[in-house]
Design a protein around this motif. Sequence first.
Motif, PDB file in Angstrom:
ATOM      1  N   MET A  15       0.825  -1.204   0.000  1.00 24.13           N
ATOM      2  CA  MET A  15       0.000   0.000   0.000  1.00 24.13           C
ATOM      3  C   MET A  15       0.866   1.264   0.000  1.00 24.13           C
ATOM      4  SD  MET A  15      -2.966  -1.443   0.032  1.00 24.13           S
ATOM      5  CE  MET A  15      -4.080  -0.115   0.453  1.00 24.13           C
ATOM      6  N   GLY A  16       1.894   1.272  -0.824  1.00 25.58           N
ATOM      7  CA  GLY A  16       2.843   2.382  -0.784  1.00 25.58           C
ATOM      8  C   GLY A  16       2.339   3.674  -1.390  1.00 25.58           C
ATOM      9  N   PHE A  17       1.543   3.590  -2.457  1.00 29.90           N
ATOM     10  CA  PHE A  17       1.136   4.789  -3.173  1.00 29.90           C
ATOM     11  C   PHE A  17      -0.387   4.938  -3.176  1.00 29.90           C
ATOM     12  CE2 PHE A  17       5.347   3.784  -4.808  1.00 29.90           C
ATOM     13  CZ  PHE A  17       5.974   5.014  -4.721  1.00 29.90           C
ATOM     14  N   SER A  18      -0.851   5.951  -3.843  1.00 32.09           N
ATOM     15  CA  SER A  18      -2.257   6.328  -3.791  1.00 32.09           C
ATOM     16  C   SER A  18      -3.159   5.272  -4.415  1.00 32.09           C
ATOM     17  CB  SER A  18      -2.446   7.669  -4.517  1.00 32.09           C
ATOM     18  OG  SER A  18      -3.807   8.009  -4.602  1.00 32.09           O
ATOM     19  N   ASP A  19      -4.421   5.250  -3.944  1.00 28.78           N
ATOM     20  CA  ASP A  19      -5.429   4.374  -4.528  1.00 28.78           C
ATOM     21  C   ASP A  19      -6.086   5.002  -5.754  1.00 28.78           C
ATOM     22  OD1 ASP A  19      -5.032   2.426  -2.616  1.00 28.78           O
ATOM     23  OD2 ASP A  19      -6.495   3.294  -1.233  1.00 28.78           O
ATOM     24  N   LYS A  20      -5.853   6.286  -5.990  1.00 33.38           N
ATOM     25  CA  LYS A  20      -6.441   6.956  -7.144  1.00 33.38           C
ATOM     26  C   LYS A  20      -5.792   6.459  -8.428  1.00 33.38           C
ATOM     27  CE  LYS A  20      -7.689  11.189  -4.682  1.00 33.38           C
ATOM     28  NZ  LYS A  20      -7.529  12.676  -4.634  1.00 33.38           N
ATOM     29  N   ARG A  21      -6.632   6.131  -9.412  1.00 34.67           N
ATOM     30  CA  ARG A  21      -6.135   5.524 -10.642  1.00 34.67           C
ATOM     31  C   ARG A  21      -5.176   6.461 -11.384  1.00 34.67           C
ATOM     32  NH1 ARG A  21      -4.250   1.115 -12.280  1.00 34.67           N
ATOM     33  NH2 ARG A  21      -4.509   0.676 -14.494  1.00 34.67           N
ATOM     34  N   GLU A  22      -5.477   7.749 -11.392  1.00 33.12           N
ATOM     35  CA  GLU A  22      -4.628   8.698 -12.113  1.00 33.12           C
ATOM     36  C   GLU A  22      -3.228   8.755 -11.507  1.00 33.12           C
ATOM     37  OE1 GLU A  22      -7.538   9.370 -10.816  1.00 33.12           O
ATOM     38  OE2 GLU A  22      -8.865   9.616 -12.577  1.00 33.12           O
ATOM     39  N   LEU A  23      -3.156   8.744 -10.175  1.00 32.27           N
ATOM     40  CA  LEU A  23      -1.858   8.789  -9.511  1.00 32.27           C
ATOM     41  C   LEU A  23      -1.102   7.467  -9.667  1.00 32.27           C
ATOM     42  CD1 LEU A  23      -2.720  10.727  -6.215  1.00 32.27           C
ATOM     43  CD2 LEU A  23      -1.647  11.590  -8.314  1.00 32.27           C
ATOM     44  N   GLN A  24      -1.839   6.369  -9.754  1.00 33.83           N
ATOM     45  CA  GLN A  24      -1.186   5.078  -9.996  1.00 33.83           C
ATOM     46  C   GLN A  24      -0.518   5.066 -11.371  1.00 33.83           C
ATOM     47  OE1 GLN A  24      -4.419   2.321  -9.426  1.00 33.83           O
ATOM     48  NE2 GLN A  24      -3.888   1.931  -7.285  1.00 33.83           N
ATOM     49  N   ILE A  25      -1.211   5.601 -12.368  1.00 34.36           N
ATOM     50  CA  ILE A  25      -0.645   5.669 -13.721  1.00 34.36           C
ATOM     51  C   ILE A  25       0.572   6.591 -13.731  1.00 34.36           C
ATOM     52  CG2 ILE A  25      -1.068   6.347 -16.100  1.00 34.36           C
ATOM     53  CD1 ILE A  25      -2.484   3.801 -15.315  1.00 34.36           C
ATOM     54  N   LEU A  26       0.472   7.710 -13.010  1.00 35.12           N
ATOM     55  CA  LEU A  26       1.606   8.638 -12.930  1.00 35.12           C
ATOM     56  C   LEU A  26       2.805   7.970 -12.271  1.00 35.12           C
ATOM     57  CD1 LEU A  26       2.818  11.474 -13.254  1.00 35.12           C
ATOM     58  CD2 LEU A  26       1.785  12.069 -11.036  1.00 35.12           C
ATOM     59  N   HIS A  27       2.557   7.274 -11.171  1.00 29.63           N
ATOM     60  CA  HIS A  27       3.645   6.574 -10.478  1.00 29.63           C
ATOM     61  C   HIS A  27       4.288   5.533 -11.379  1.00 29.63           C
ATOM     62  CE1 HIS A  27       4.157   2.532  -8.457  1.00 29.63           C
ATOM     63  NE2 HIS A  27       5.280   3.148  -8.155  1.00 29.63           N
ATOM     64  N   ALA A  28       3.456   4.744 -12.085  1.00 30.68           N
ATOM     65  CA  ALA A  28       3.990   3.712 -12.973  1.00 30.68           C
ATOM     66  C   ALA A  28       4.819   4.329 -14.094  1.00 30.68           C
ATOM     67  CB  ALA A  28       2.851   2.879 -13.551  1.00 30.68           C
ATOM     68  N   SER A  29       4.350   5.466 -14.629  1.00 26.79           N
ATOM     69  CA  SER A  29       5.075   6.124 -15.725  1.00 26.79           C
ATOM     70  C   SER A  29       6.422   6.653 -15.252  1.00 26.79           C
ATOM     71  CB  SER A  29       4.233   7.267 -16.294  1.00 26.79           C
ATOM     72  OG  SER A  29       2.988   6.799 -16.768  1.00 26.79           O
ATOM     73  N   LEU A  30       6.438   7.309 -14.084  1.00 24.95           N
ATOM     74  CA  LEU A  30       7.696   7.850 -13.557  1.00 24.95           C
ATOM     75  C   LEU A  30       8.678   6.730 -13.225  1.00 24.95           C
ATOM     76  CD1 LEU A  30       6.363  10.689 -11.199  1.00 24.95           C
ATOM     77  CD2 LEU A  30       7.448  10.943 -13.439  1.00 24.95           C
ATOM     78  N   PHE A  31       8.172   5.670 -12.618  1.00 24.84           N
ATOM     79  CA  PHE A  31       9.047   4.544 -12.288  1.00 24.84           C
ATOM     80  C   PHE A  31       9.567   3.849 -13.550  1.00 24.84           C
ATOM     81  CE2 PHE A  31       8.961   2.781  -7.727  1.00 24.84           C
ATOM     82  CZ  PHE A  31       9.130   4.056  -7.208  1.00 24.84           C
ATOM     83  N   LEU A  32       8.731   3.786 -14.586  1.00 27.73           N
ATOM     84  CA  LEU A  32       9.164   3.152 -15.831  1.00 27.73           C
ATOM     85  C   LEU A  32      10.277   3.952 -16.486  1.00 27.73           C
ATOM     86  CD1 LEU A  32       8.839   0.966 -17.976  1.00 27.73           C
ATOM     87  CD2 LEU A  32       7.049   2.378 -19.043  1.00 27.73           C
TER      88      LEU A  32
END
Length: 313
Positions: A15-32
């Motif tokens: 449960m490290g990051f936000s549950d909001k879908r938009e922020l999940q996509i942002l996190h995945a993009s930055l990490f990628l």
Amino acid sequence: MTMTNLTTRSGFLLMGFSDKRELQILHASLFLVTYLLGMAGNFIIITITTLDPQLQSPMYYFLKHLSLLDLSSLSVTVPQSIDNSLMDNDYISYGQCILQVFFFTSLASAEVFILTVMSYDRYVAICLPLHYEVIMDPRKCMWAVTAVWLSGGISGTLYTTTTFSIRFCRDKIIHQFFCDVPQLLKLSCSNDYLGVIGVSSLLAVMAFACFIAVTLSYGQIFSTILRIPSAEGRSKVFSTCLPHLFVFSFFLITGACAHLKPTSDSPTALDLLLSIFYTVLPPTLNPVIYSLRNEAMKTALRKVLPGRQFTGK
């Protein structure tokens, strides 16, 4: 994944990051992006230090293994986090969590050891130049690197074995983006995590010993540098040593803060930042830090870049 589904499975929820879908996509993009940059940078260093005949000294031999450690370390935590965010699934299986703890602990320990060896290499090169080829001969360097990898593997084995020997009886929720041992210890229902504390203390003593060794090495190095009459010579030595000292200090301090800081029931921005600082940033930035002020690395890099106009500079 709901808590009802989790109770029927043996894994954990990250449960490290936000549950909001938009922020999940942002996190995945930055990490990628971070992952691809880190992998490319470390792969380039491994390639040029292997193929370029001018980069066959012990310093670049150790740097190659540091890049190999960084490349592997990035692959332990970041792809899993990207996949969880893209799939909107925070679940990680028990077996995956064991592997994450083992490989991350092994690689992190080995990185501390290799950075310590690299500081000794710089000490011998600058303070004992006449004895450098005898002290740092290829056979001894090979044995030093072998010891680094074996020590890291032993550290990971001890840490993982003691961590997963405890009984987890609370809600299996980890407030991080990877299987973080301090978070796992919170899930214990008794005092059977004392073995983990013992191994953690041993690893802390080893890390502190490495810190003392690096401090002593650089104390001697800077003392010698100040006696160099040539400003150009001092600048060249500083450009080699300061990045190494920065990498070691940043990695060790952020890792120590993340593990010594009391864990909370809900993630804070500081918790996530500290974990990113010692898990993601060092292996991503190391290729840039080691290449930016190193003329030999920049010359070798120009040879592999497309466009021959850069090679004649």
